[in-house]
Motif scaffolding. Structure first.
Motif, PDB file in Angstrom:
ATOM      1  N   CYS A 203       0.823  -1.203   0.000  1.00  0.00           N
ATOM      2  CA  CYS A 203       0.000   0.000   0.000  1.00  0.00           C
ATOM      3  C   CYS A 203       0.862   1.259   0.000  1.00  0.00           C
ATOM      4  N   TYR A 206       1.843   2.625  -3.408  1.00  0.00           N
ATOM      5  CA  TYR A 206       0.834   3.479  -4.046  1.00  0.00           C
ATOM      6  C   TYR A 206       0.882   4.896  -3.467  1.00  0.00           C
ATOM      7  N   SER A 217      -4.630   6.257  -7.523  1.00  0.00           N
ATOM      8  CA  SER A 217      -5.154   4.896  -7.603  1.00  0.00           C
ATOM      9  C   SER A 217      -6.287   4.746  -6.596  1.00  0.00           C
TER      10      SER A 217
END
Length: 590
Positions: A203, A206, A217
């Motif tokens: 995570c 991102y 995203s």
């Protein structure tokens, strides 16, 4: 004839009415009924053929410590004087209500500090540390013969020193991406990450793309929230995941300030994973640097709402798909927020942010823990401890728990004691030696175990039926267990080296100060007991060890908080010595 008492038939016989100063006798005081003060027996004691005693006021030559009119007990408790030793009889031990805050306590105070029926004050809702009430200070004065003032210790919000404040609205630049990645790799191997996996490798990738390249995203849908997360991560790791031998904490307060500012702007991006992570990381920063519980409360409140919006309170139903890592991480963040919430509730008595009826408490399995964790069982062990702490709060400290009858309270104490022992029996050993870095895990879990024992057993002071039988020296008594656990907290603190504990000191300062307060109270109760000298020495050594945790380049707020606690513990040590000296003089005068 004396006035009729409801439920007691009149004998029809007149009795001599030798009036005395009208203080309720011991029996009427315990039963909360009006006492007419007749000698040799009041009406109630006469009609029930029981002894009519006034042991609370046995020495009329001594000035009585009378409770101010505004401090009316909601649950009166009988006075406590368990010692039969002649040398300790000159120490007044006035019993005050065990439940409810003192009237002198300002708004924001939580749990009452009670010891053997003596209400000493409250736990501050600002910093989780003890603050004595006026009646508690009166008791301390009577036991020590010293003028006592803790006005300097009244809680307040610690502000950033003038030379560390920043003016203007300009944000700091994002750290160089290579620096960020090196910091992330080091954080993944840290003890803190084992306990609180607040960032996830997949995570976070991102997040980096959104903050540095504006590549949005579903995981990181906003640039502002992504930058808030990056700044929050840098602030957190500057203090908690760096090399313990570093000479400086790199711009931690600057990053924290900018993360705060961006979080307020990120609300426009709705509820995002990045903002949630930023809130929790700032929460840890507040705990680690200043121990500011008020700020933690506000940040945790925001984090809790984000967790519910992102459905982290429910275990992910699917085990595949592109978003599963993000869903799993949100679930981990739920547990981190839940742990912090219940720890604050138990320390302070403040109301929880997570409503248990709206939370799925299914424990995470190995798939729910980040693969990069060296020892994921630490997180799992912490969650199970948190569930026990929640039961302690719900069973003994929430509003409804304060209204329990004696039998129900004692049953709750036994049940929670069993639950805590069951948890302890499953805790693994994380380190191979006292100088191993993972020894901090063993230390933190041990400290929390003993603190929970204190939190459970000190509530026996509320039992009205036990008020005349409270003795911290009686083998197996609940109060004796509480004092023994308080000693264990300090003994375990002394075993650890400052270079291993230093960055985590503010995480368990409330446990140290509450344990010190209980030991101090026990010395005042029994100053000439053979344990008291050892307890005084334990207080002295603990005080010195706290000071050893300050290093040259520590943040200013950290140093301010440690110095504040040092002074508090030093005052308690001095007053305990005064109580010992006063009792010794009284014994020699007999």
């Amino acid at each position: 004839m004396s006035p009729a008492i409801p439920g007691v038939p009149s004998s029809g016989k007149s009795r001599p009415r030798c009036r005395r100063r009208v203080y309720a006798c011991d029996t009427c005081y315990r039963k909360k009924i009006k006492c007419d003060g007749v000698l040799p027996k009041c009406d109630w004691c006469h009609h029930h053929s029981i002894a009519c005693t006034y042991t609370r006021n046995r020495d009329p030559s001594r000035p009585r410590m009378r409770r101010p009119p505004q401090l009316r007990p909601s649950t009166p408790a009988a006075d406590t004087n368990t010692s039969t030793d002649q040398e300790t009889r000159d120490i007044p031990r006035k019993a005050y209500p065990a439940t409810g805050p003192q009237a002198v306590a300002p708004h924001g105070f939580g749990n009452s500090i009670c010891f053997a029926g003596q209400s000493l004050g409250n736990i501050s809702g600002f910093d989780g540390l003890p603050v004595f009430s006026s009646s508690g200070i009166q008791w301390i004065k009577a036991c020590t013969g010293e003028d006592v003032s803790f006005e300097w210790y009244r809680p307040g919000i610690l502000s950033t020193p003038a030379n560390r404040r920043h003016n203007g609205n300009q944000l700091a630049s994002l750290p160089e991406i290579r620096t960020l990645r090196r910091r992330f790799e080091r954080h993944q191997k840290s003890i803190f990450h084992q306990l609180f996996p607040v960032v996830n490798a997949e995570c976070f990738e991102y997040t980096i793309r959104a903050a540095y390249s504006h590549e949005l995203s579903e995981v990181s849908p906003g640039v502002t929230s992504a930058k808030a997360c990056i700044f929050g991560f840098m602030a957190l790791t500057s203090f908690l995941s760096g090399d313990p031998h570093e000479n400086a904490i790199i711009d931690a307060d600057t990053y924290a300030r900018d993360s705060h500012k961006l979080c307020s702007e990120a609300i426009d991006e709705s509820a995002t994973l990045d903002t949630l992570q930023a809130f929790l990381m700032l929460c840890f920063c507040s705990q680690a640097v200043s121990g500011d519980i008020l700020k933690m409360e506000l940040l945790l409140c925001s984090a809790a709402r984000y967790i519910f919006h992102l459905r982290g309170n429910i275990s992910p139903a699917s085990t595949n798909g592109d978003l599963f890592p993000a869903q799993t991480h949100v679930r981990n963040l739920f547990w981190i927020g839940f742990v912090l919430d219940k720890l604050i509730c138990l320390r302070t008595g403040l109301q929880p942010h997570f409503d248990i009826t709206s939370c799925d408490l299914t424990l995470p399995d190995t798939h729910g823990l980040t693969p990069s964790q060296q020892n994921p069982i630490a997180f799992h062990t912490l969650i199970r401890l948190c569930l026990v702490q929640f039961e302690i709060y719900r069973g003994l400290y929430c509003m409804s728990a304060l209204q329990q009858e004696d039998a129900e309270l004692l049953a709750t104490i036994r049940r929670l004691d069993t639950a805590l022992e069951e948890w302890r029996s499953t805790v693994p050993v994380f380190s191979t030696g006292p100088n191993c870095e993972t020894a901090i895990l063993d230390f933190l879990f041990t400290i929390q175990y003993h603190y929970c024992m204190v939190a459970i057993h000190q509530t026996s002071s509320r039992c009205v039926a036990w008020a005349l039988n409270q003795d911290t020296r009686a083998a197996g008594s609940s109060l004796a267990i509480s004092i023994s656990s308080s000693r264990s907290v300090l003994h375990n603190f002394l075993k650890m080296k400052p270079h291993l504990q230093g960055h985590y000191l503010t995480f368990y300062l409330p446990e140290l100060t509450v344990s010190t307060t209980h030991i101090f109270s026990n010395i005042l109760m029994n100053p000439l007991d053979y344990h008291s000298k050892a307890d005084l020495d334990l207080m002295r050594r603990s005080l010195r060890h706290v000071g050893d945790h300050i290093w040259q380049q520590a943040p200013a707020l950290f140093i301010t908080q440690i110095r504040r606690v040092e002074k508090f513990m030093g005052d308690l040590q001095r007053l305990a010595e005064c109580a010992f000296q006063k009792a010794s003089r009284g014994r020699h005068q007999l």
